[in-house]
Design a protein around this motif. Structure first.
Motif, PDB file in Angstrom:
ATOM      1  N   PHE A  40      41.479  27.268  49.126  1.00 30.59           N
ATOM      2  CA  PHE A  40      41.138  27.674  47.770  1.00 30.59           C
ATOM      3  C   PHE A  40      41.804  29.008  47.459  1.00 30.59           C
ATOM      4  N   VAL A  41      41.687  29.414  46.196  1.00 31.71           N
ATOM      5  CA  VAL A  41      42.346  30.632  45.742  1.00 31.71           C
ATOM      6  C   VAL A  41      41.520  31.843  46.161  1.00 31.71           C
ATOM      7  N   VAL A  42      42.168  32.802  46.829  1.00 23.90           N
ATOM      8  CA  VAL A  42      41.525  34.056  47.232  1.00 23.90           C
ATOM      9  C   VAL A  42      42.205  35.186  46.473  1.00 23.90           C
ATOM     10  N   LEU A  43      41.418  35.947  45.709  1.00 29.16           N
ATOM     11  CA  LEU A  43      41.972  36.994  44.861  1.00 29.16           C
ATOM     12  C   LEU A  43      41.419  38.367  45.230  1.00 29.16           C
ATOM     13  N   SER A  44      42.209  39.391  44.951  1.00 28.56           N
ATOM     14  CA  SER A  44      41.852  40.772  45.280  1.00 28.56           C
ATOM     15  C   SER A  44      41.523  41.562  44.016  1.00 28.56           C
ATOM     16  N   ASP A  45      40.276  41.998  43.933  1.00 24.26           N
ATOM     17  CA  ASP A  45      39.771  42.798  42.812  1.00 24.26           C
ATOM     18  C   ASP A  45      39.560  44.221  43.331  1.00 24.26           C
ATOM     19  N   GLN A  46      40.660  44.931  43.562  1.00 22.16           N
ATOM     20  CA  GLN A  46      40.626  46.171  44.344  1.00 22.16           C
ATOM     21  C   GLN A  46      39.739  47.254  43.758  1.00 22.16           C
ATOM     22  N   ASN A  47      39.654  47.358  42.464  1.00 24.68           N
ATOM     23  CA  ASN A  47      38.826  48.395  41.849  1.00 24.68           C
ATOM     24  C   ASN A  47      37.476  47.859  41.381  1.00 24.68           C
ATOM     25  N   ALA A  48      37.192  46.616  41.735  1.00 26.07           N
ATOM     26  CA  ALA A  48      35.946  45.947  41.331  1.00 26.07           C
ATOM     27  C   ALA A  48      35.810  45.874  39.811  1.00 26.07           C
ATOM     28  N   ASP A  49      36.931  45.927  39.113  1.00 25.51           N
ATOM     29  CA  ASP A  49      36.875  45.862  37.655  1.00 25.51           C
ATOM     30  C   ASP A  49      36.407  44.492  37.166  1.00 25.51           C
ATOM     31  N   VAL A  50      36.884  43.441  37.823  1.00 33.18           N
ATOM     32  CA  VAL A  50      36.466  42.098  37.410  1.00 33.18           C
ATOM     33  C   VAL A  50      34.987  41.882  37.744  1.00 33.18           C
ATOM     34  N   ALA A  51      34.587  42.331  38.925  1.00 33.27           N
ATOM     35  CA  ALA A  51      33.173  42.243  39.290  1.00 33.27           C
ATOM     36  C   ALA A  51      32.317  42.968  38.250  1.00 33.27           C
ATOM     37  N   ALA A  52      32.778  44.129  37.811  1.00 42.55           N
ATOM     38  CA  ALA A  52      32.043  44.894  36.803  1.00 42.55           C
ATOM     39  C   ALA A  52      31.988  44.133  35.478  1.00 42.55           C
ATOM     40  N   SER A  53      33.103  43.507  35.090  1.00 40.97           N
ATOM     41  CA  SER A  53      33.129  42.775  33.816  1.00 40.97           C
ATOM     42  C   SER A  53      32.233  41.547  33.849  1.00 40.97           C
ATOM     43  N   TYR A  54      31.948  41.039  35.065  1.00 35.26           N
ATOM     44  CA  TYR A  54      31.038  39.908  35.217  1.00 35.26           C
ATOM     45  C   TYR A  54      29.603  40.387  35.496  1.00 35.26           C
ATOM     46  N   GLY A  55      29.424  41.709  35.521  1.00 37.01           N
ATOM     47  CA  GLY A  55      28.094  42.280  35.697  1.00 37.01           C
ATOM     48  C   GLY A  55      27.564  42.222  37.110  1.00 37.01           C
ATOM     49  N   VAL A  56      28.469  42.133  38.102  1.00 39.11           N
ATOM     50  CA  VAL A  56      28.009  41.982  39.488  1.00 39.11           C
ATOM     51  C   VAL A  56      28.592  43.046  40.425  1.00 39.11           C
ATOM     52  N   ALA A  57      29.053  44.171  39.865  1.00 35.66           N
ATOM     53  CA  ALA A  57      29.494  45.279  40.719  1.00 35.66           C
ATOM     54  C   ALA A  57      28.256  46.075  41.149  1.00 35.66           C
ATOM     55  N   TRP A  58      28.216  46.448  42.419  1.00 37.10           N
ATOM     56  CA  TRP A  58      27.032  47.110  42.982  1.00 37.10           C
ATOM     57  C   TRP A  58      27.451  48.334  43.771  1.00 37.10           C
ATOM     58  N   LYS A  59      26.860  49.482  43.440  1.00 40.70           N
ATOM     59  CA  LYS A  59      27.107  50.696  44.225  1.00 40.70           C
ATOM     60  C   LYS A  59      26.280  50.596  45.493  1.00 40.70           C
ATOM     61  N   VAL A  60      26.957  50.487  46.617  1.00 37.22           N
ATOM     62  CA  VAL A  60      26.281  50.228  47.890  1.00 37.22           C
ATOM     63  C   VAL A  60      25.491  51.460  48.331  1.00 37.22           C
ATOM     64  N   PRO A  61      24.240  51.282  48.745  1.00 37.36           N
ATOM     65  CA  PRO A  61      23.433  52.414  49.218  1.00 37.36           C
ATOM     66  C   PRO A  61      24.097  53.106  50.404  1.00 37.36           C
ATOM     67  N   THR A  62      23.917  54.428  50.474  1.00 39.25           N
ATOM     68  CA  THR A  62      24.498  55.224  51.560  1.00 39.25           C
ATOM     69  C   THR A  62      24.081  54.690  52.924  1.00 39.25           C
TER      70      THR A  62
END
Length: 220
Positions: free
Chosen positions: A133-155
């Motif tokens: 299947f297609v594997v894509l690189s969202d290096q700045n998490a911009d696409v994840a953010a546009s889909y509302g699923v970017a998460w700032k990982v706890p320390t």
């Protein structure tokens, strides 16, 4: 139809159980971090049913540019966000999806897996490189953010990955190691509208391939 004892849920639950036995203090910390994330409604802004998915253009594992509109021109698309090849839960999920890929393709759909890793990194270590299947690189998490699923990982989790696992997410994710996607999955019809989704900030739980296939059958 999958044997219940071999579902992705059964596999991930077994891994969680093993973690609780082998490293209870860490798993307790994960539970607390996830509970806090849920209390802040992380993932609440994820794409909803019937919303149109934002278009994107991302590099695949070979450095070639892939656009969502090009994929949708061929039919429905399943988009799954994963944390990286270093994540054992992600690898379980991708292997489970690979096993059901012929059924996904038979329903006229394509599978796209998106992570923040740089293209070379996305395909390292595991046998992800052998998947069809297609594997894509969202290096700045911009696409994840546009889909509302970017998460700032706890320390707490970042420190565990750095100290206990020797993972330098800053390098793996091109300097953006503190942002990871919630492992969400979206089924889009050929018009790019969300017809099914699974969003849970607890990275130890994943959408079941059987449910994805059933969602695709509805589109037939």
């Amino acid at each position: 139809m999958s044997d219940e004892s071999n579902t992705l849920k059964a596999q991930t639950e077994a891994k969680v159980a093993a973690g609780r036995k082998g490293n209870p203090a860490f798993m307790k910390g994960v539970d607390e971090s996830i509970a806090q994330a849920k209390s802040f409604q992380e993932g609440a802004n994820a794409l909803a049913l019937n919303q149109n998915a934002p278009n994107f253009e991302l590099p695949n594992q070979h450095g070639q540019s892939v656009q969502l509109t090009e994929l949708l021109a061929k039919g429905p698309v399943v988009i799954t966000f994963y944390r990286g090849s270093w994540c054992p839960y992600c690898n379980l999920q991708l292997k489970a999806l690979q096993a059901r890929l012929p059924e996904i393709h038979a329903l006229g759909a394509q599978l796209v897996a998106i992570s923040p890793q740089v293209p070379d990194g996305s395909m390292s270590e595991s046998d992800i490189s052998n998947m069809d299947f297609v594997v894509l690189s969202d290096q700045n998490a911009d696409v994840a953010a546009s889909y509302g699923v970017a998460w700032k990982v706890p320390t707490f989790l970042l420190e565990h990955m750095r100290v206990d696992r020797g993972l330098d997410l800053e390098s793996l994710n091109n300097g953006n190691g503190s942002i990871l996607p919630i492992p969400a999955t979206f089924v889009l019809n050929s018009e790019g509208r969300v017809t099914w989704r699974y969003v849970d900030v607890d990275y130890r739980t994943r959408s079941e391939p059987e449910d994805i296939i059933n969602a695709l059958k509805v589109l037939q």
